[in-house]
Design a protein around this motif. Structure first.
Motif, PDB file in Angstrom:
ATOM      1  N   UNK A   1      -6.994   1.509   0.507  1.00  0.00           N
ATOM      2  CA  UNK A   1      -6.004   2.166   0.644  1.00  0.00           C
ATOM      3  C   UNK A   1      -4.799   1.109   1.013  1.00  0.00           C
ATOM      4  N   UNK A   2      -5.180   0.006   0.051  1.00  0.00           N
ATOM      5  CA  UNK A   2      -3.588  -0.455   0.422  1.00  0.00           C
ATOM      6  C   UNK A   2      -2.319   0.024  -0.110  1.00  0.00           C
ATOM      7  N   UNK A   3      -1.510  -0.349   0.517  1.00  0.00           N
ATOM      8  CA  UNK A   3       0.066  -0.154  -0.150  1.00  0.00           C
ATOM      9  C   UNK A   3       0.617  -0.861  -0.756  1.00  0.00           C
ATOM     10  N   UNK A   4       0.302  -1.803  -1.166  1.00  0.00           N
ATOM     11  CA  UNK A   4       1.080  -2.323  -2.223  1.00  0.00           C
ATOM     12  C   UNK A   4      -0.019  -4.503  -2.404  1.00  0.00           C
ATOM     13  N   UNK A   5       0.517  -3.911  -3.626  1.00  0.00           N
ATOM     14  CA  UNK A   5      -0.246  -5.210  -4.493  1.00  0.00           C
ATOM     15  C   UNK A   5       0.806  -6.766  -4.606  1.00  0.00           C
ATOM     16  N   UNK A   6      -0.241  -7.778  -4.362  1.00  0.00           N
ATOM     17  CA  UNK A   6       0.520  -9.327  -4.701  1.00  0.00           C
ATOM     18  C   UNK A   6      -0.298  -9.427  -5.072  1.00  0.00           C
ATOM     19  N   UNK A   7       0.224 -10.702  -6.499  1.00  0.00           N
ATOM     20  CA  UNK A   7      -0.318 -11.349  -7.258  1.00  0.00           C
ATOM     21  C   UNK A   7      -0.671 -12.622  -7.262  1.00  0.00           C
ATOM     22  N   UNK A   8      -1.592 -12.901  -8.050  1.00  0.00           N
ATOM     23  CA  UNK A   8      -2.061 -14.470  -7.810  1.00  0.00           C
ATOM     24  C   UNK A   8      -0.930 -15.382  -9.135  1.00  0.00           C
ATOM     25  N   UNK A   9      -0.043 -15.586  -9.322  1.00  0.00           N
ATOM     26  CA  UNK A   9       0.756 -16.839  -7.859  1.00  0.00           C
ATOM     27  C   UNK A   9       1.775 -16.407  -7.302  1.00  0.00           C
ATOM     28  N   UNK A  10       1.303 -16.827  -5.852  1.00  0.00           N
ATOM     29  CA  UNK A  10       2.072 -16.059  -4.669  1.00  0.00           C
ATOM     30  C   UNK A  10       4.081 -16.327  -5.030  1.00  0.00           C
ATOM     31  N   UNK A  11       3.976 -15.874  -4.985  1.00  0.00           N
ATOM     32  CA  UNK A  11       6.304 -15.833  -5.451  1.00  0.00           C
ATOM     33  C   UNK A  11       6.884 -15.424  -3.655  1.00  0.00           C
TER      34      UNK A  11
END
Length: 202
Positions: free
Chosen positions: A100-110
């Motif tokens: 149920x994630x509402x957004x996705x953050x990709x690595x590497x973190x920016x």
């Protein structure tokens, strides 16, 4: 609305469920620079901190079952969830959807991507919560209308009243007793069911 959400990010309680590696440390540092109040958690907990308004979780396929136990039975009041991923393969994306994630953050973190996705997730969460409130309000209203209709039918059947007279009777009695029409309708229905049950026993 977007400006208000950005302002609310300052001081927002965020739980970061991520290994304390380079990416995990960077994630917490970026969030703190934004102004969030961060709690770093690892290994995977058995429950989410009830104080958390937002949760960021590292999506690892080997932790699939434990992640789903944390989030699959999510409630409307649960925090906004953001998934932190390294790969965009089908199994990872499937897990992101299932939890149920509402957004996705990709690595590497920016920093830029983090702020954008955090704002997006918080906005979607607020919209979903408000929609849920409206739906529950409408459901209560519909249930109340159905009770009033049933109570009117009971009065029409047992007292020989017209539909309008039955409605006015409920309205006036509710005003006299200083209760809502819904409460009075429920009382009429309960009394009728008790009398019907008694008649059947006799």
């Amino acid at each position: 609305m977007p400006t208000k959400i950005l302002e609310e990010l300052k001081g927002l309680y965020v739980q970061v469920i991520h290994p304390p590696d380079k990416e995990g440390v960077a994630l917490v540092e970026h969030l703190r620079r934004i102004g969030c109040n961060c709690e770093a958690t690892w290994p995977l907990p058995t429950a989410i901190n009830p104080s958390a308004a937002v949760v960021l979780i590292s999506i690892e396929r080997e932790n699939r079952d434990r992640i789903l136990r944390l989030f699959r039975s999510a409630q409307p009041t649960d925090p906004a969830l953001l998934a932190v991923v390294t790969f965009e393969d089908p199994s990872t994306l499937q897990l992101v959807l299932e939890c149920g994630a509402l957004a996705v953050i990709e690595r590497p973190i920016r920093p830029f991507g983090l702020l954008t996705n955090l704002t997006l997730a918080r906005s979607l969460w607020l919209e979903r919560r408000n929609t849920g409130k409206r739906i529950r309000k409408l459901e209560r209203k519909l249930a109340g209308n159905n009770r009033t209709l049933k109570a009117k039918s009971i009065l029409m059947e047992t007292q020989g009243l017209s539909e309008q007279d039955a409605y006015e009777s409920i309205r006036k009695q509710a005003m006299a007793k200083r209760i809502s029409m819904d409460e009075l309708a429920a009382a009429i229905i309960n009394a009728h069911e008790l009398l019907t049950f008694k008649d059947l026993r006799d």
